[in-house]
Write an enzyme that holds these catalytic residues in place. Structure first.
Site, mmCIF file in Angstrom:
data_model
loop_
_atom_site.group_PDB
_atom_site.id
_atom_site.type_symbol
_atom_site.label_atom_id
_atom_site.label_comp_id
_atom_site.label_asym_id
_atom_site.label_seq_id
_atom_site.Cartn_x
_atom_site.Cartn_y
_atom_site.Cartn_z
ATOM 1 C CD GLU A 190 57.640 45.778 39.618
ATOM 2 O OE1 GLU A 190 58.673 46.295 40.032
ATOM 3 O OE2 GLU A 190 56.659 46.432 39.200
ATOM 4 C CB CYS A 207 57.192 53.544 42.928
ATOM 5 S SG CYS A 207 57.869 51.884 42.737
#
Lengths: 632, 632
Positions: free
Chosen positions: A301, A398
């Site tokens: 990520e 998130c």
């Protein structure tokens, strides 16, 4: 250190245009949906101790509360307020006598608390709760959540620090640095600022072996078994002032840098700001996707290296773009240099708001620069970029509340002020109430930015006499013009601003015109995945071609210097956006029957193309999409 | 069905050129190294029952034995022969009374045999052992291994088949189809052909639920837990005659298709050949990397979809390229159509021999079309294409012995024959002994192919009177000329061959000239990762630019129609290869200081470039590499 402050969301009201549309959808659709989804997952009631709770759940609810605060500030909403108050009541009941507060670890043996800072996300959740508490306090005046978080911050301050009896750790997922500074700004309690400073300073210092190695061994684990393998992943490989390259997990990195900028601003520590500037240079000169995206790779990520800017595989997490806005904003406030606002806008108008669909109901986690058509049912291979679709929620969710809180706080990005200078930051149709030297000033701004470059500013109140209006001239803009009460004003542009000092009278009118031709943007030739290709941009908005408008063949489109674009409204199902229309040359696919490679140049034919703003892609039928197109 | 046969390796001797170099290195360096590495891993002695054995180990040793057979056929080597004989002795001792033979399952409870055809690789290992046994028998005349494998084939034939008492399964990793046909060809035992046919026909028929589902449930497993998720992975999603797209794991797919072509050839089943032709069309028109590579993705070691041809991430496993040579060769022999030889060469001279380095000591598993420079020590992200290097061996080391057996059997790809027509297939400096109508014919071929297009053929013996010499004119070639005894011969080209029928006299000399300009090859515009770029090819050889010759910046190189290439010998450390030299335009990197994107066209400057044959990349300092370059 003298610094600018932003004009907060409580003093600016958005009155029209794209921002009003986004904020209305956010408030009316996204916020209730996120409440419902957090209830369905159990996140909303995790504080009550029923069901399970994941290590990052508190942070998702925190971001939703923060978004709720900004929404309520502009639009009273008793139902939403009651929903938040209920969560705060549950939160209070969950808080330990010593101040500790975490719905996941509340279910675990006490010994597990703070035992795995590397992976446990406790300090990360705490930071988000602090941000939410401050926003809720500013929006409603209610102190309960602020008090809860101050107690928690006191506990953390007691637990962590340089003393022998304290833990010398720091977060494996940064964020608390920002939260503590927010808490300091709201309460004036300097210990919170010092604790943020401690976390920043201690990170990666490795005086007697790496802290995360120590705590791994204390848990009976081999530090070498760390899932992410290297401490570049969480930016603890070096002391922060020695870090020069943006590495590892993108959100962790950018929250850290925002925290560093915060600490620098309040402590006057120039070495931290210098480190931030170096990291900024590395990011913006070598590692920033054209949509203002950070973190090219799904695997971590995060970052892969200089000039690694894949199109179809590009990760560009929504949260990382939001974090970049936060960092860029702080860098601007610390320096008054509009270069940071250019990047803020680049991320805001492209990668950030791509994170939520036009309806406000579905989300993107990653935001690739190209998507490929589906693969004949062969779903063995299915990675980002393939059959890419927005979804209602994520296992690790998130991004949805992060984009919700960003959109809700948009008014805070309109203006900044340093002493008697008021700066326009991101242009938007809005009314603002300011105070200059203790005296009231009011401004209206009428514009259809980012779709139109005309910005009409009026002074509607001025008790403050002479002050300077600093008009931001974006870096993408050539030939900006300014008139004051109809007369051309010639203002030199310094650090990205045209400054007009004047004894402003009520009714004074400033008209700024920012020409917005379609720009053909080249990437650095070292960006090997997109070298030699072109992206279409207009103003701060990056455009893309989607299959639904263009058919599946996007790779044969060739843009040349002579391509003429017409800007037209529509497609209407995507809201009031302009699209770009052109006739271009394209390789003639009909000449390719039965072959995959050929020696002879490819015949070209004319074809029409339509490009839409990148942030509105993936709202219609799934299919191919491209930002970068062949050079003609 | 009338079909061509190849002139086997026992009748052709390579006498010079690239093939002689590759075969010498293979025999003198690679074979002893592979023996040593198989000994170190325990693979070589796994038959003895000591140590561990993995499910695919038998296949690696089998391929090494097969390679040894071809080596010994051309060069007597008592040491190598003794090494193989020792392995065969161990193998014999390991074989069960019922004929079963597998070093891994010999260590496991008997009940595990044939219980997991999907993942267990038993039939795959058996197929490779059969191929090795036949090669060893042809090379040495020794029957021991052939007899062992016939007993094993008898056992398998007893176990699998259509009868109620038999198992109706088929391999999860194809290969035995090829092995059984080889065994049939060597022994004339038709049961082996019928069993191969059974495995081909039964595959994916799914009469009462999928066989692999049945056997998974019989093991107490949930079929949905299959690691590879779909049966496209092993091409059992449909009966083979209904398959039209090349899907899933590339090596499995191509071994299957080679087996289908084998069964079609021997049974005259036109429906199988028709299925092969459809699959061939899908592969070559949509899914074939320019280096003759198959399987674009590491995730499934296989296919993603039409036109998915990534450059840096391209997987292109060495084994898949070897398998493509096998399939292409069979398709040519079945059809006499040189289009299959064009692809055979494309794979052979590029992806296949890229699999081993110039020294013969290190190997590539994947063969990407681009490699990127190392990433500043941020090794969290490290996937194929990044810091890509050849290595001495792999955990799953299928590729090294596969390329060894392919190089060793190169003589078998020089000629084919149907009745009184002798076809040249892959040009090489060689001597051949043929039989036409029972009469001896001898040919010499002198050439520096693939580096030079001149091929000099002489008839050195002819007891057969009139016959036809069919000279292959590669599809990449324009303007081929032929002389017979110095006089221009005009032969119409049909199905890729210029045919000369003549009462050949000893001393007759045929000179073929295949012009070899540097070709600039375009990929199909739907191949989005490489659309609008160009690859440099000369003859059948694909070229690439490496960092060690060109510096790290390869993405700014622009090739145009006016670029002129000079072909020069060298670099000398890579053997007798020609490299391509040119002066090209390139984006001037010095104008990019401090920026990653720009609106204005990029100034160009001249720079020299050097391109080397793709198969020799990665032999010097690791670094960037590109096959596809920007269009100028």
């Amino acid at each position: 250190m003298a610094r600018s402050t932003h004009i907060p969301f409580t003093q600016v009201t958005i009155t029209g245009g794209l921002w009003q549309q986004l904020m209305t959808t956010n408030r009316q659709v996204t916020m209730p949906i996120q409440h419902q989804r957090c209830r369905e997952t159990g996140q909303l009631t995790a504080w009550r101790g029923t069901g399970d709770s994941h290590i990052f759940w508190d942070s998702d609810v925190a971001k939703w509360i923060e978004a709720a605060a900004y929404c309520i500030a502009s639009h009273s909403d008793p139902k939403l307020e009651a929903q938040v108050d209920q969560v705060i009541t549950d939160m209070a009941a969950c808080q330990d006598d010593d101040g500790y507060l975490n719905s996941h670890f509340a279910r675990r043996p006490r010994s597990e608390r703070w035992s795995n800072l590397r992976d446990g996300h406790e300090l990360y959740c705490a930071g988000h709760l602090m941000e939410a508490a401050v926003a809720w306090y500013h929006a409603t005046g209610k102190r309960e959540m602020l008090d809860i978080l101050c107690r928690y911050a006191d506990h953390i301050d007691h637990t962590f620090g340089p003393k022998r009896t304290q833990c010398h750790g720091y977060p494996g997922h940064q964020e608390i640095e920002i939260g503590l500074v927010r808490l300091y700004e709201a309460t004036g309690t300097e210990r919170y600022l010092r604790l943020a400073q401690y976390f920043v300073d201690e990170r990666g210092r490795d005086r007697r072996g790496h802290y995360f190695d120590h705590e791994a061994r204390a848990r009976g684990e081999n530090p070498a078994d760390y899932h992410h393998k290297t401490y570049e992943y969480n930016q603890s490989h070096l002391p922060v002032r020695e870090q020069t390259d943006v590495v590892g997990h993108a959100v962790r990195a950018l929250y850290l840098y925002a925290g560093m900028a915060d600490v620098a601003a309040h402590t006057g520590d120039a070495s931290l700001l210098t480190a931030c500037k170096k990291l900024w240079g590395n990011l913006t000169e070598r590692r920033l996707a054209i949509i203002g995206g950070v973190g090219s790779r799904a695997l971590n990520e995060g970052m892969a290296g200089d000039y690694d800017l894949p199109d179809a595989g590009g990760y560009n997490e929504t949260c990382a773009a939001v974090a970049l806005v936060f960092w860029a904003h702080r860098m601007f406030l610390a320096t008054d240099d509009a270069q940071y606002l250019d990047v803020l806008e680049q991320s805001l108008f492209n990668n950030c708001i791509s994170g939520v669909d036009h309806s406000g109901e579905q989300f993107f986690y990653g935001n690739p620069l190209a998507a490929e058509p589906g693969f004949d049912g062969n779903d063995v291979y299915n990675s980002p970029g393939h059959n890419y679709r927005r979804v209602p929620w994520f296992g690790c969710s998130c991004c949805p509340p992060n984009i919700a809180r960003l959109i809700a706080q948009m008014p805070g990005y309109c203006y900044a002020q340093r002493g008697r200078t008021v700066s326009t930051c991101v242009y938007a149709d809005c009314d603002a109430q300011l105070t200059i030297g203790g005296k009231a000033v009011a401004l209206t701004q009428r514009t259809d930015y980012p779709w139109d470059g005309r910005v009409d500013l009026r002074v509607t109140d001025n008790q403050a006499g002479t002050w300077t209006l600093a008009l931001r001239i974006p870096a993408w803009c050539q030939g900006a013009t300014i008139t004051v009460n109809g007369t051309a004003a010639s203002a030199a542009i310094t650090r990205g601003f045209a400054r007009i000092k004047r004894d402003w009278q009520v009714g004074d009118r400033v008209v700024l015109k920012l020409p917005m031709p379609v720009r053909q943007v080249h990437a650095h030739p070292r960006a090997r995945q997109i070298a030699g290709q072109l992206a279409l941009c207009r103003g701060p908005v990056v455009y893309c071609c989607e299959e639904t408008d263009n058919g599946r063949d996007l790779s044969n489109i060739r843009i040349s210097a002579t391509t003429r674009f017409r800007c037209k409204p529509g497609p209407s199902e995507l809201g009031a956006i302009p699209s770009l229309h052109a006739t271009v040359q394209a390789e003639d696919l009909s000449t390719w029957r039965g072959s995959l490679y050929r020696d002879t140049p490819v015949p070209l034919r004319k074809r029409p193309i339509v490009a839409i703003p990148y942030f509105r892609w993936g709202n219609r039928a799934p299919g191919a999409m491209r930002v970068f197109l062949q050079r003609g």
